[in-house]
Enzyme design. Sequence first.
Site, mmCIF file in Angstrom:
data_model
loop_
_atom_site.group_PDB
_atom_site.id
_atom_site.type_symbol
_atom_site.label_atom_id
_atom_site.label_comp_id
_atom_site.label_asym_id
_atom_site.label_seq_id
_atom_site.Cartn_x
_atom_site.Cartn_y
_atom_site.Cartn_z
ATOM 1 N N ASP A 90 5.297 0.375 -5.195
ATOM 2 C CA ASP A 90 4.448 1.066 -4.355
ATOM 3 C C ASP A 90 4.336 0.162 -2.906
ATOM 4 O O ASP A 90 3.584 -0.004 -2.381
ATOM 5 C CB ASP A 90 2.925 1.217 -4.833
ATOM 6 C CG ASP A 90 2.103 2.380 -3.969
ATOM 7 O OD1 ASP A 90 2.964 2.928 -3.336
ATOM 8 O OD2 ASP A 90 1.047 2.261 -3.996
ATOM 9 N N ASN A 105 0.479 -1.355 1.914
ATOM 10 C CA ASN A 105 0.249 -2.258 0.997
ATOM 11 C C ASN A 105 0.936 -3.798 1.615
ATOM 12 O O ASN A 105 1.188 -4.814 0.744
ATOM 13 C CB ASN A 105 1.009 -1.994 -0.323
ATOM 14 C CG ASN A 105 0.020 -0.959 -1.065
ATOM 15 O OD1 ASN A 105 -1.176 -0.672 -0.694
ATOM 16 N ND2 ASN A 105 0.873 -0.079 -1.849
ATOM 17 N N LYS A 136 4.986 0.131 0.735
ATOM 18 C CA LYS A 136 4.724 0.790 1.978
ATOM 19 C C LYS A 136 3.896 0.139 2.814
ATOM 20 O O LYS A 136 3.354 -0.963 2.519
ATOM 21 C CB LYS A 136 3.873 2.203 1.554
ATOM 22 C CG LYS A 136 2.911 2.171 0.878
ATOM 23 C CD LYS A 136 2.142 3.299 0.546
ATOM 24 C CE LYS A 136 0.633 3.107 -0.141
ATOM 25 N NZ LYS A 136 0.176 4.400 -0.787
#
Length: 422
Positions: free
Chosen positions: A145, A150, A147
């Site tokens: 995840d 984050n 992106k």
Amino acid sequence: MGALCCRPTPVDFDGDVSLFHFVLLRCVGKGAFGKVRVVQHKQTRELYALKYINKAKCVKMKAVPNVIQERRLLEEVDHPFIVNLRYAFQDDENCFFVLDLMLGGDLRFHLERLGSLSEEVVRFYVAQLSSAVEFLHENGIMHRDIKPDNILLDEKGNAHLTDFNIAVHFSERRLTGVAGSMAYMAPEILVKRGYTCHIDWWSLGVCAYELIFGRRPFRGRTNSDLTYSITKDPLKWPEDAEKKCSRQGMQVIKGLLDRDTSKRFGCKPNGEGYQELRRHPWFKTIDWDTLESKEQIPPFVPDSKKANFDASHELEELLLEDNPLKAKQRKANQDNLTAEMRQMEEQFTSYDFKKMQRRSYYPHNQQLISTATGTSSGIASRPATPANDLRPDAGVTVNNSMELHSADLDSIRPEMNEKEYH
């Protein structure tokens, strides 16, 4: 005599870590079943980020395995460009992660404020994050995840990868379950033919493109349109691309966004992919020998005089919270717990980086024994994604990703056969 009863109980810093060890400061983030706030350790005076997850909400959302998985993975992660775990504990209502504090905000916050970032800044972030990604892959972990939401900056401007809520260990067996934020998913996830850690390099490429050009390389108004774009559309550059990015920079982005994983940057086995990336002329200004020691001065330093996160979280905590967080003694009787509550009680174990060595809970990683040496720096969790902004192009976590940092409505529970719980 009554006054004696009201005296606070002395804190036992030699005992197990608990919320009594910390001073609760401002709230800086809110998620689907938890919040993030700044705390200070009463003994060391160090500042940290406290992420706490309500157990009842966690059970209701069927996210207990996610929380335990994240807790276990974080114990074996210790890297300069990762938001590392420092303490873990629980009380009757919440599970707590105490993490490195990142006062510089997340890259989504800065991207929305600035529109785009300079090539020099993005190159520096890609170098730092590639170091973190390679570390994870060396330890058999894929993040799934990556992106801008984050990626958190410390107060000096160094980038750090956070949110391991859907991270998993990987092996020779390829995964098939769809997980992550759709706009950043690699094509091999969406075609459902099996994938491995190569997906993280693709996501890093999407981030680099978006940060430089202020838009994502693949877009669509619906899930099917976005899936088609990611899996089929040629990589296109904005009309003013050469004004914002050198040809060498575009070569690196194109290499990261190669659908053929045998050619994608970072993906060659035994670390050769990472070394190939490091050797690319685009990174000639990066001193890789001193990068991880953070001796280099970041090209972008967040404004310390401004709040680099959504300040409404603190106001909401003050005005709307009907059960404010406070340290509480644990109940002695734990006999009436549900199976899920019992699982959290037994498997969300305490951790104190000052007293313990990091270890792995996974049999194939039992050789991992690393002493934690990190220091806290500084967090601001990202502003929550508006609940009404659930377009597939909005960077929302979809399918089996249980995102803590946002209140996204389309998160559903993970496929249990992808994870290992003991």
